[in-house]
Design an enzyme around this catalytic site. Sequence first.
Site, mmCIF file in Angstrom:
data_model
loop_
_atom_site.group_PDB
_atom_site.id
_atom_site.type_symbol
_atom_site.label_atom_id
_atom_site.label_comp_id
_atom_site.label_asym_id
_atom_site.label_seq_id
_atom_site.Cartn_x
_atom_site.Cartn_y
_atom_site.Cartn_z
ATOM 1 N N THR A 1 -9.307 3.013 0.506
ATOM 2 C CA THR A 1 -8.663 1.743 0.538
ATOM 3 C C THR A 1 -9.500 0.677 0.682
ATOM 4 O OG1 THR A 1 -7.792 1.665 2.675
ATOM 5 C CG2 THR A 1 -6.277 2.247 0.908
ATOM 6 N N MET B 1 -14.249 -3.588 6.923
ATOM 7 C CA MET B 1 -13.381 -2.755 6.928
ATOM 8 C C MET B 1 -13.161 -1.628 5.971
ATOM 9 S SD MET B 1 -10.868 -3.566 9.775
ATOM 10 C CE MET B 1 -9.352 -4.124 9.409
ATOM 11 N N CYS B 2 -12.161 -1.460 5.245
ATOM 12 C CA CYS B 2 -11.931 -0.118 4.380
ATOM 13 C C CYS B 2 -11.479 1.011 4.960
ATOM 14 C CB CYS B 2 -13.398 0.284 3.694
ATOM 15 S SG CYS B 2 -13.995 -0.926 2.363
ATOM 16 N N GLY B 3 -10.779 1.697 4.300
ATOM 17 C CA GLY B 3 -10.275 2.901 4.827
ATOM 18 C C GLY B 3 -10.769 4.136 4.149
ATOM 19 N N ARG C 1 -6.569 -1.842 6.301
ATOM 20 C CA ARG C 1 -7.955 -2.007 6.510
ATOM 21 C C ARG C 1 -8.739 -2.410 5.108
ATOM 22 N NH1 ARG C 1 -10.253 0.793 10.876
ATOM 23 N NH2 ARG C 1 -12.292 0.101 9.631
#
Lengths: 238, 325
Positions: B150, B1-3, B32
């Site tokens: 994020t 994920m990660c944003g 995320r």
Amino acid sequence: MNNQTILHQAVLDCTDLTTRELNQKLKALASEGISSVKVINPAGRHNLAVGITQAIAIQFQGAVGYYCGGLSEKVDIEVFGGCGWSVGENLMSGNIIIHGNASANAAASAHGGKVCILGNAGPRAGISLKGGTLIVTGNAGYGSAFMMQQGCLIICGNVGENLADSIYDGVIYVGGNIASLGADAQIETMTPQDWQLLDEELQPLAINHEKYDFKKVVCAKELYNFKAKDWSKWKDAY
Amino acid sequence: MCGIAGIIYRNPQFYKNLGSDLLNLIQPLETRGPDSCGVGLYGNSIESNQLKIVLLAEKAIEWEEIKQLLGKLFVVASFTAMGNGKLVTLEGKIFNSKELIHQLCACFPQVHLMSYGQFLEIYKQVGSAQSLFENYDLKTFAGSHAIGHTRMATESVVDTYHSHPFAAGEDLCIVHNGQVSNYYKLRFALERKGVVFETHNDSEAIAHYINYHLTQGKSLETALHSLLNDIDGTYTFLISTSDKVALVRDKFAAKPAVIYESPEMIAIASEYRCFLNLPTFDPSATIREPDAGEINIWSVSNVPIAPAIEVVAEQTKSAYADLRG
């Protein structure tokens, strides 16, 4: 699309509910026999109307996030806005209509029912489709119908690279350009039955299939059994 | 994920909103990436003979000694406390970043150089976006553009230094969602060219790769096109320089990105719902997703500029006839 008589209509506001609470309420309303629910302020939230297994019509007044209507049966979902990844993933039966664009993986591995995108769909539309019908009235993206196993995919516009890569079975109709076909996919001549099917599927959406140059894509079935002389085909079908 | 998220204003009258808009944009992305949060902001311009650096030390440290060290190399024009670090303005005729980093590493290994340049300031820490913005007082930050991140760690340790954005070179930073599969190969190749890596985060390689190509005199467009072929893995990433922001998506479109273009601003985020958080959200604005292998580059200027959209079309190795004829 919905010509049914609405007996009771409930309204739910997402603002004051967690996603879990909202989905539980939808299930409760369906089991009470409420025929139609309007959901306001969905605000692009994920996992809305997931796992609904009793007949109910749900209208989302706005865009929804990922997995909308996934794992559901007998539902009639309408979204007045766009949707995120994997709309109608693993749908078993029922209808999902999106009045907007869809992101990636529309109708991923849907076993039945129908998903209509009245706009464009992103990459991998109809990935691993297992029996449902996916209709995209606009364009669809890269890698659509990847590993499709059954069912029907209709794309009225153009489709991106690698269409139907590693397809097993099922049928795809494309009204615009095909950027390229993936491994073991081939174009087949349209038959009168194909035109009839397109007519049945597209007429309710007020689309005249004769305005498009529909081509039929199916599995060539050349990778079903390994043959040493076809080594190069196997090598390229990563 | 990660944003990932980014903002570019089309008009200076909106510059004052940068900090608060960026916070609004990245807060929904915490789902995320709950591990850490970081931002690279472009603003607070300085004199042409000056340079801004952001220093960070998570442990107690003698800042006065660092100030003395910097004073030997440059004139220290300002030395301001910012959260767990310092925002320093240096003056000098020639600025040698390699020498600065070398001196800092040799004398104060516990201090990290977060960013340096005329416009860029990078702030990052473990935890929520809210706490980062409060710790560094970023809600009122005024500027022309910014990127944010994020993190949900997949490849390396969770700590402040392994958080995004990653800087490389002057006013250059990236945020990345995805994985670099050929990280070690890439890292060794860059190290042989003299690049010094600070962390074991695979995303850092992207920043160094682009910076290396830019220092070779290539344009950002050229660097990003070669990156599409040289970097293996999944990615959507934002790269930002003093006057450009670019969004790159891998050829498999494996990681998400949505672009929002209104008369006021261009905003980029991993998910659509982030835009609904913007106070000036306009539902009639153009909202679209980049295609597989698409490179978008926006110039940061006071006039609206149509983005130079380029889609990389690869020759597929299909055993079948080309259907486009």
